[in-house]
Design a protein around this motif. Structure first.
Motif, short mmCIF file in Angstrom:
data_model
loop_
_atom_site.label_atom_id
_atom_site.label_comp_id
_atom_site.label_asym_id
_atom_site.label_seq_id
_atom_site.Cartn_x
_atom_site.Cartn_y
_atom_site.Cartn_z
N PHE A 111 -5.80 6.33 -1.52
CA PHE A 111 -4.41 6.51 -1.92
C PHE A 111 -4.27 6.39 -3.44
CE2 PHE A 111 0.13 4.71 -1.69
CZ PHE A 111 0.68 5.98 -1.67
N LYS A 112 -4.94 5.38 -3.98
CA LYS A 112 -4.88 5.17 -5.43
C LYS A 112 -5.56 6.33 -6.16
CE LYS A 112 -4.47 0.21 -5.92
NZ LYS A 112 -5.10 -1.04 -6.31
N ASN A 113 -6.74 6.71 -5.72
CA ASN A 113 -7.47 7.79 -6.40
C ASN A 113 -6.67 9.08 -6.41
OD1 ASN A 113 -9.53 6.07 -6.90
ND2 ASN A 113 -10.87 6.82 -5.28
N PHE A 114 -6.07 9.37 -5.27
CA PHE A 114 -5.27 10.59 -5.17
C PHE A 114 -4.10 10.53 -6.15
CE2 PHE A 114 -1.56 12.71 -3.20
CZ PHE A 114 -2.04 14.00 -3.18
N SER A 115 -3.46 9.38 -6.17
CA SER A 115 -2.30 9.21 -7.05
C SER A 115 -2.69 9.32 -8.52
CB SER A 115 -1.66 7.84 -6.82
OG SER A 115 -1.33 7.71 -5.47
N VAL B 182 2.56 3.19 -6.07
CA VAL B 182 1.27 2.82 -5.48
C VAL B 182 1.14 1.30 -5.41
CG1 VAL B 182 -1.22 2.79 -5.92
CG2 VAL B 182 0.02 4.93 -6.03
N ASN B 183 1.51 0.65 -6.52
CA ASN B 183 1.40 -0.81 -6.55
C ASN B 183 2.28 -1.44 -5.48
OD1 ASN B 183 -0.43 -0.77 -8.60
ND2 ASN B 183 1.05 -1.15 -10.22
N ALA B 184 3.51 -0.94 -5.40
CA ALA B 184 4.45 -1.49 -4.42
C ALA B 184 3.97 -1.21 -3.01
CB ALA B 184 5.83 -0.90 -4.64
N MET B 185 3.48 0.02 -2.81
CA MET B 185 3.02 0.39 -1.46
C MET B 185 1.74 -0.37 -1.10
SD MET B 185 5.19 2.25 -0.02
CE MET B 185 4.39 2.96 1.39
N THR B 186 0.90 -0.59 -2.10
CA THR B 186 -0.33 -1.34 -1.84
C THR B 186 0.03 -2.73 -1.33
OG1 THR B 186 -1.46 -0.17 -3.59
CG2 THR B 186 -2.44 -2.24 -2.90
N SER B 187 1.00 -3.32 -2.02
CA SER B 187 1.44 -4.65 -1.61
C SER B 187 2.04 -4.59 -0.20
CB SER B 187 2.47 -5.13 -2.63
OG SER B 187 3.15 -6.20 -2.16
N ASN B 188 2.83 -3.52 0.00
CA ASN B 188 3.48 -3.33 1.30
C ASN B 188 2.44 -3.12 2.41
OD1 ASN B 188 4.86 -1.84 3.46
ND2 ASN B 188 6.61 -1.99 2.09
N ILE B 189 1.46 -2.26 2.09
CA ILE B 189 0.43 -1.96 3.09
C ILE B 189 -0.39 -3.22 3.38
CG2 ILE B 189 -1.76 -0.72 3.40
CD1 ILE B 189 -0.35 1.65 1.94
N ASN B 190 -0.69 -3.96 2.32
CA ASN B 190 -1.43 -5.20 2.51
C ASN B 190 -0.72 -6.13 3.47
OD1 ASN B 190 -3.96 -5.65 1.38
ND2 ASN B 190 -3.09 -5.47 -0.67
N MET C 227 -9.54 -1.23 2.77
CA MET C 227 -9.91 -0.96 1.39
C MET C 227 -10.03 0.54 1.13
SD MET C 227 -9.81 -3.94 0.44
CE MET C 227 -10.26 -3.84 -1.28
N GLU C 228 -10.62 1.26 2.07
CA GLU C 228 -10.79 2.70 1.88
C GLU C 228 -9.45 3.41 1.80
OE1 GLU C 228 -13.46 4.17 4.85
OE2 GLU C 228 -15.16 3.12 3.96
#
Lengths: 385, 235
Positions: free
Chosen positions: A255-259, A39-47, A249-250
């Motif tokens: 994504f984070k909540n689901f994970s 999630v952290n990596a993907m968050t960075s990626n998505i950002n 943000m949503e």
């Protein structure tokens, strides 16, 4: 002989059961670590990817006029001709608290010019930051120099102009350096030139009509940035482009909540594995517990033996689980990202949390079995032999 | 005052609808240093009586005094402390912990006392030496014979030098020759000053006790003191 040695010897004897508990916890911890790392990596990626949507904050002069356009249909009353922001003031944006979150600041001066007797909206922009603010731009030809102009695709089509064409803009000779490929946006209707050139044409030196800001909002709320910019530019109106920001943000939050939800369920299952196995182990060891109690072990001694066993397995599961989770996240990232791979570094904090979570799950799940063992009546336990 | 005083001990199991009386008002006193045998048929209440003497089975009624301590006025944890300091247990089925070596089994009662590890080991080695198993200290229980297991159980029972040894059919699973060896060992411990209370079926073992309490249907039916010849012992 100590209680710790008794626990270790028991684990060594019941290798199968110990391995089962270990596996249950390792799977739980590894999955959680993998998910969190992923999630952290993907968050960075998505950002990073979302930054390609360009500007997400607009700075415009405060005006009392109401916009007279809707869905691309303008009915006059264009407010950009009325108010400006001073370029020097705009530079203060780079001094706000969250300045490091600003990826690009693009001043824009707007005005109407006549090209071959046709009225066209001209924008003076800073082409150095257009790659960040307008990542969808593809230019046939080149970005303009101080005497060049870039045409929107519709302008080029209607006026039949091509890279290399010369034209007069408000009496100034400019050369068409390039034409934008169709963007489907308002940009197709505009012509662009360097900021300084436009300011000269419109006689607005040192002034800009508006500014676009691309902010990275991974670790700061966009609203904070808007507030900070508003505070240093009291004469300007600062607006977040809500669709982009909110959507970003949503998506991340969901994504984070689901994970995290999945992680919680997996940990719960891991806890149940520990609970069931430890309960079975305690029942299997009724005779031993009877002997321990007969020779004078207190309840807390029995509980300590069970907790030491759970602690050893859990701690081990935390370490192994973290390493496996980290490896899994690295592999998963390769599969799920499209070349723009975010890195999954060794995270000491996450490692510590993984071990702590494993210990917590292991010890909490062993609490009832430990209590059951301690509560055993020694006489009953020995009679059961 | 006697070292052990059993005063009107009663033990009932079950509820009001189906009550089984295992022990019904047993009284006796045991002096320090006595070797007492408890005999009786199966189901007579011998083991229940021994478990009450072992501070592990609270009687329904009556009191048990050991060394001036009213045992069942103590809480469960205090009774555990009492067992550790005052009692050694020898079980019929040895009850050794299978994953601990002979030495570690003997050290078990020492695991919870504050003593240096080296000293604990020394105490266990002395106890093993006492029962003649010093050379088998590092074996696991499944690597030694039945008689040796019983010796380990005895070593574990005496490692912290308790004043009282409680033995439940200590030779129940042993052949005649080994039984005699074990009984001689218990006799030696008694001669060294240890009070021993032993439940037994065996007429071969009974003569090692100086006194036999005969139990039948939960009641003490005979208390034979100063027994000297096998003919004095009840069948």
């Amino acid at each position: 002989m100590t209680l710790k040695e008794i626990s270790i010897r028991n684990l060594m004897r019941r290798k199968g059961k110990a391995a089962f508990v270990l596996a249950g916890l390792v799977i739980g911890v590894a999955t959680v670590v993998a998910i969190v790392s992923f999630v952290n990596a993907m968050t960075s990626n998505i950002n990073d990817k979302l930054e390609k949507y360009g500007a997400n904050i607009l700075i415009v002069p405060k005006t009392e006029n109401l916009a007279l356009s809707y869905g691309g249909l303008s009915l006059g009353g264009v407010s950009f001709e009325m108010e400006e922001i001073r370029e020097a003031e705009l530079a203060r944006v780079k001094t706000i608290k969250n300045a490091r979150n600003i990826a690009a600041l693009g001043p824009l001066v707007l005005g109407v010019v006549k090209i071959n007797a046709t009225r066209v909206l001209m924008a003076g922009v800073d082409f150095k930051v257009s790659g960040i603010l307008k990542p969808w731009w593809h230019v046939q030809g080149a970005f303009p120099g101080s005497n060049g102009i870039l045409l929107g695709s519709e302008v080029a089509r209607i006026m039949d102009l091509h890279p290399g064409s010369s034209l007069q803009v408000n009496g100034k000779d400019l050369a068409v350096s390039g034409v934008l490929e169709p963007t489907g946006s308002q940009d197709d209707q505009l012509v662009f030139t360097r900021l300084k050139t436009a300011q000269l044409i419109f006689k607005k030196q040192g002034k800009v009509s508006m500014a676009e800001v691309a902010a990275l909002c991974k670790d700061c709320p966009i609203d904070d940035l808007v507030k900070q910019i508003s505070e240093i530019l009291p004469g300007a109106k600062v607006m977040a482009i809500q669709q982009v920001v909110k959507g970003r943000m949503e998506a991340l939050t969901q994504f984070k909540n689901f994970s995290y939800g999945i992680s919680g369920v997996i940990l719960l299952i891991g806890g149940l594995v520990v609970f069931v196995t430890m309960m079975g182990s305690v029942r299997e060891r009724t005779n031993e517990i009877g002997i321990f109690r007969a020779v004078g072990f207190r309840k807390r001694h029995i509980m300590k033996i069970v907790f030491i066993e759970a602690g050893i397995i859990s701690g081990l599961a935390g370490i192994i689980g973290y390493l496996i989770g980290l490896g899994s996240a690295k592999i998963a990232i390769e599969f799920f990202s499209d070349g723009n791979i975010a890195t999954v570094p060794f995270d000491y904090q996450l490692a510590a949390v993984a071990i702590l979570v494993a210990l917590t799950v292991g010890l909490v799940s062993s609490a009832y079995p430990a209590f059951t063992a301690a509560r055993m009546d020694p006489n009953e336990a020995l009679r059961a032999l | 005052m006697s070292y052990i005083i059993a005063d009107n001990l009663v033990k009932k199991y079950g509820n009001d609808d189906a009550t089984v009386t295992a022990i019904s008002g047993i009284n006796f006193e045991i002096e320090a240093g006595e070797f007492v045998g408890i005999m009786g048929e199966s189901g007579a209440g011998k083991s229940t009586l021994l478990s009450i003497l072992g501070a592990m089975n609270k009687p329904t009624d009556g009191t048990l005094i050991v060394d001036d301590i009213d045992i069942y006025s103590l809480g469960q944890e205090q009774r555990a402390d009492f067992r550790r300091e005052f009692l050694g247990f020898i079980f019929q089925s040895f009850h050794l912990v299978p994953y601990l070596t002979v030495l570690e089994n003997v050290m078990l009662p020492l695991a919870i006392i504050k003593e240096r590890k080296k000293q604990k080991r020394l105490m266990a080695e002395e106890a093993l030496d006492h029962v003649g198993l010093a050379d088998k200290a590092l074996r696991l229980p499944n690597q030694i014979s039945g008689g040796e297991k019983e010796r380990v159980a005895i070593a574990r029972a005496i490692v912290n030098e308790p004043p009282v040894l409680l033995a439940d059919e200590p030779t129940g699973n042993l052949d005649s020759k080994t039984s005699q060896e074990i009984m001689k060992l218990l006799q030696k411990l008694n001669e060294d000053g240890m009070t021993i209370v032993m439940v037994t079926h065996s007429n071969e073992c009974a003569p090692y006790a100086q006194r036999i309490l005969s139990v039948s249907d939960g009641a003490l039916v005979q208390d034979n003191f100063n027994l000297k010849s096998p003919a004095d012992y009840p069948n």
